[in-house]
Scaffold this motif. Sequence first.
Motif, mmCIF file in Angstrom:
data_model
loop_
_atom_site.group_PDB
_atom_site.id
_atom_site.type_symbol
_atom_site.label_atom_id
_atom_site.label_comp_id
_atom_site.label_asym_id
_atom_site.label_seq_id
_atom_site.Cartn_x
_atom_site.Cartn_y
_atom_site.Cartn_z
ATOM 1 N N ASP A 13 0.813 -1.213 0.000
ATOM 2 C CA ASP A 13 0.000 0.000 0.000
ATOM 3 C C ASP A 13 0.846 1.264 0.000
ATOM 4 O OD1 ASP A 13 -2.378 -1.356 -0.078
ATOM 5 O OD2 ASP A 13 -2.522 -1.509 2.107
ATOM 6 N N ASP A 14 1.996 1.248 0.678
ATOM 7 C CA ASP A 14 2.817 2.451 0.720
ATOM 8 C C ASP A 14 3.404 2.777 -0.652
ATOM 9 O OD1 ASP A 14 5.975 1.148 1.969
ATOM 10 O OD2 ASP A 14 4.411 0.200 0.786
ATOM 11 N N CYS A 15 3.429 1.832 -1.591
ATOM 12 C CA CYS A 15 3.951 2.076 -2.928
ATOM 13 C C CYS A 15 2.942 2.828 -3.784
ATOM 14 C CB CYS A 15 4.272 0.763 -3.633
ATOM 15 S SG CYS A 15 5.548 -0.179 -2.810
ATOM 16 N N ARG A 16 1.667 2.684 -3.497
ATOM 17 C CA ARG A 16 0.645 3.274 -4.347
ATOM 18 C C ARG A 16 0.604 4.787 -4.238
ATOM 19 N NH1 ARG A 16 -3.709 -1.349 -3.092
ATOM 20 N NH2 ARG A 16 -2.653 -2.941 -4.269
ATOM 21 N N SER A 17 1.084 5.345 -3.147
ATOM 22 C CA SER A 17 1.055 6.787 -2.989
ATOM 23 C C SER A 17 2.412 7.413 -3.295
ATOM 24 C CB SER A 17 0.638 7.140 -1.561
ATOM 25 O OG SER A 17 1.573 6.601 -0.643
ATOM 26 N N ALA A 18 3.374 6.646 -3.731
ATOM 27 C CA ALA A 18 4.715 7.146 -4.015
ATOM 28 C C ALA A 18 4.718 7.958 -5.302
ATOM 29 C CB ALA A 18 5.686 5.977 -4.146
ATOM 30 N N PRO A 19 5.653 8.914 -5.436
ATOM 31 C CA PRO A 19 5.784 9.674 -6.681
ATOM 32 C C PRO A 19 6.106 8.739 -7.846
ATOM 33 C CG PRO A 19 7.091 10.667 -4.926
ATOM 34 C CD PRO A 19 6.560 9.379 -4.390
ATOM 35 N N ALA A 20 5.851 9.219 -9.066
ATOM 36 C CA ALA A 20 5.998 8.384 -10.263
ATOM 37 C C ALA A 20 7.396 7.794 -10.403
ATOM 38 C CB ALA A 20 5.654 9.195 -11.507
ATOM 39 N N ALA A 21 8.436 8.558 -10.134
ATOM 40 C CA ALA A 21 9.802 8.040 -10.279
ATOM 41 C C ALA A 21 10.054 6.887 -9.321
ATOM 42 C CB ALA A 21 10.817 9.150 -10.043
ATOM 43 N N GLN A 22 9.529 6.973 -8.123
ATOM 44 C CA GLN A 22 9.701 5.890 -7.166
ATOM 45 C C GLN A 22 8.852 4.690 -7.540
ATOM 46 O OE1 GLN A 22 8.840 7.502 -3.348
ATOM 47 N NE2 GLN A 22 10.710 8.729 -3.268
ATOM 48 N N VAL A 23 7.691 4.923 -8.130
ATOM 49 C CA VAL A 23 6.816 3.828 -8.519
ATOM 50 C C VAL A 23 7.500 2.955 -9.559
ATOM 51 C CG1 VAL A 23 4.653 3.244 -9.660
ATOM 52 C CG2 VAL A 23 4.684 4.992 -7.908
ATOM 53 N N LEU A 24 8.230 3.561 -10.502
ATOM 54 C CA LEU A 24 8.944 2.768 -11.500
ATOM 55 C C LEU A 24 9.929 1.829 -10.826
ATOM 56 C CD1 LEU A 24 9.635 5.389 -14.274
ATOM 57 C CD2 LEU A 24 8.053 3.481 -14.350
ATOM 58 N N HIS A 25 10.623 2.328 -9.821
ATOM 59 C CA HIS A 25 11.568 1.505 -9.076
ATOM 60 C C HIS A 25 10.837 0.361 -8.384
ATOM 61 C CE1 HIS A 25 14.205 0.160 -5.921
ATOM 62 N NE2 HIS A 25 13.400 0.679 -5.016
ATOM 63 N N ILE A 26 9.732 0.654 -7.768
ATOM 64 C CA ILE A 26 8.981 -0.354 -7.028
ATOM 65 C C ILE A 26 8.372 -1.372 -7.983
ATOM 66 C CG2 ILE A 26 6.967 -0.696 -5.549
ATOM 67 C CD1 ILE A 26 7.737 2.087 -4.338
ATOM 68 N N GLU A 27 7.869 -0.905 -9.138
ATOM 69 C CA GLU A 27 7.322 -1.833 -10.123
ATOM 70 C C GLU A 27 8.390 -2.826 -10.554
ATOM 71 O OE1 GLU A 27 4.260 -2.286 -11.360
ATOM 72 O OE2 GLU A 27 3.518 -0.777 -9.998
ATOM 73 N N LEU A 152 11.333 -3.247 -16.942
ATOM 74 C CA LEU A 152 12.443 -3.135 -15.997
ATOM 75 C C LEU A 152 12.500 -4.360 -15.093
ATOM 76 C CD1 LEU A 152 12.044 0.591 -14.937
ATOM 77 C CD2 LEU A 152 13.557 -0.370 -16.665
ATOM 78 N N VAL A 153 13.716 -4.852 -14.863
ATOM 79 C CA VAL A 153 13.919 -6.012 -14.007
ATOM 80 C C VAL A 153 15.028 -5.685 -13.020
ATOM 81 C CG1 VAL A 153 14.590 -8.441 -13.951
ATOM 82 C CG2 VAL A 153 13.229 -7.584 -15.844
ATOM 83 N N GLY A 154 14.805 -5.982 -11.768
ATOM 84 C CA GLY A 154 15.835 -5.776 -10.754
ATOM 85 C C GLY A 154 15.910 -4.348 -10.257
ATOM 86 N N GLU A 155 16.992 -4.056 -9.559
ATOM 87 C CA GLU A 155 17.187 -2.743 -8.957
ATOM 88 C C GLU A 155 18.567 -2.238 -9.351
ATOM 89 O OE1 GLU A 155 16.697 -0.749 -4.547
ATOM 90 O OE2 GLU A 155 16.717 -2.909 -4.756
ATOM 91 N N SER A 156 18.620 -1.017 -9.884
ATOM 92 C CA SER A 156 19.898 -0.483 -10.353
ATOM 93 C C SER A 156 20.770 -0.053 -9.181
ATOM 94 C CB SER A 156 19.669 0.704 -11.290
ATOM 95 O OG SER A 156 19.187 1.808 -10.549
ATOM 96 N N ALA A 157 22.071 0.014 -9.426
ATOM 97 C CA ALA A 157 23.022 0.407 -8.382
ATOM 98 C C ALA A 157 22.762 1.843 -7.932
ATOM 99 C CB ALA A 157 24.450 0.258 -8.896
ATOM 100 N N GLY A 158 22.376 2.718 -8.856
ATOM 101 C CA GLY A 158 22.100 4.111 -8.506
ATOM 102 C C GLY A 158 20.918 4.259 -7.574
ATOM 103 N N VAL A 159 19.881 3.456 -7.779
ATOM 104 C CA VAL A 159 18.706 3.507 -6.910
ATOM 105 C C VAL A 159 19.050 2.976 -5.525
ATOM 106 C CG1 VAL A 159 16.383 2.571 -6.565
ATOM 107 C CG2 VAL A 159 17.066 3.395 -8.808
ATOM 108 N N LYS A 160 19.906 1.977 -5.458
ATOM 109 C CA LYS A 160 20.306 1.418 -4.164
ATOM 110 C C LYS A 160 21.032 2.444 -3.311
ATOM 111 C CE LYS A 160 20.761 -3.381 -5.625
ATOM 112 N NZ LYS A 160 21.690 -4.494 -5.840
ATOM 113 N N THR A 161 21.729 3.382 -3.948
ATOM 114 C CA THR A 161 22.468 4.399 -3.193
ATOM 115 C C THR A 161 21.651 5.666 -2.985
ATOM 116 O OG1 THR A 161 23.482 5.268 -5.206
ATOM 117 C CG2 THR A 161 24.693 3.546 -4.009
ATOM 118 N N GLY A 162 20.348 5.619 -3.280
ATOM 119 C CA GLY A 162 19.473 6.767 -3.012
ATOM 120 C C GLY A 162 19.076 7.557 -4.238
ATOM 121 N N GLY A 163 19.474 7.151 -5.412
ATOM 122 C CA GLY A 163 19.125 7.861 -6.636
ATOM 123 C C GLY A 163 17.693 7.572 -7.061
ATOM 124 N N VAL A 164 17.255 8.258 -8.108
ATOM 125 C CA VAL A 164 15.910 8.105 -8.636
ATOM 126 C C VAL A 164 15.999 7.537 -10.045
ATOM 127 C CG1 VAL A 164 13.799 9.306 -9.279
ATOM 128 C CG2 VAL A 164 15.053 10.028 -7.259
#
Length: 185
Positions: A13-27, A152-164
């Motif tokens: 549920d906390d993903c549904r209210s996230a900004p669009a850039a974060q939603v892509l990461h979560i998807e 998109l598959v997985g999580e990028s290194a930039g997102v892991k360090t706090g990037g968008v």
Amino acid sequence: PLAGDPARANTPDDCRSAPAAQVLHIEAQWSHAPLQSAAVSGDRLKLEVLEREDRGSRPSRRLRAQGLIPGVLYGKGHSRAIVVPERDLRTAMTGPSGLHAILDVVIKGQTTVHPSILAEYEQDPIRGTISHIDLREVRLDQPIHATVIVHLVGESAGVKTGGVLSLIARELQVEALPAEVPEHV
């Protein structure tokens, strides 16, 4: 996908209210896609259609009320007005190859098989029903241009360090043989 979209029903549920850039990461994180290369849509489905003579909006509405979808089959210098049973069309579009399946179109009363792809379709924005289709006859030994979805598959290194993560292109144009067009990249 937007918040409330059934495709996102399995996300927290906390993903549904996230900004669009974060939603892509979560998807990408919640995706159930295989990690190897994209599947190839070499499936061939038989689709029986009827040739229609009445054209225009009034006859098309009557056909839709009967559960039939009007359409056009383009190929080899000519076009034919056709009608497809909605159930058969939905079965073809929701199969393992999705919208990239090769349809072996057979016009009722004829024996000729027309290998085709779904070139375009119109969908009612409220009901979600298909209101019109365009099928394009293809040669299986010649490459075609197709639009493929970026997945998109997985999580990028930039997102892991706090990037968008910012996805610039959601679709790509590819050129391939009809049987080798990937379902997604």
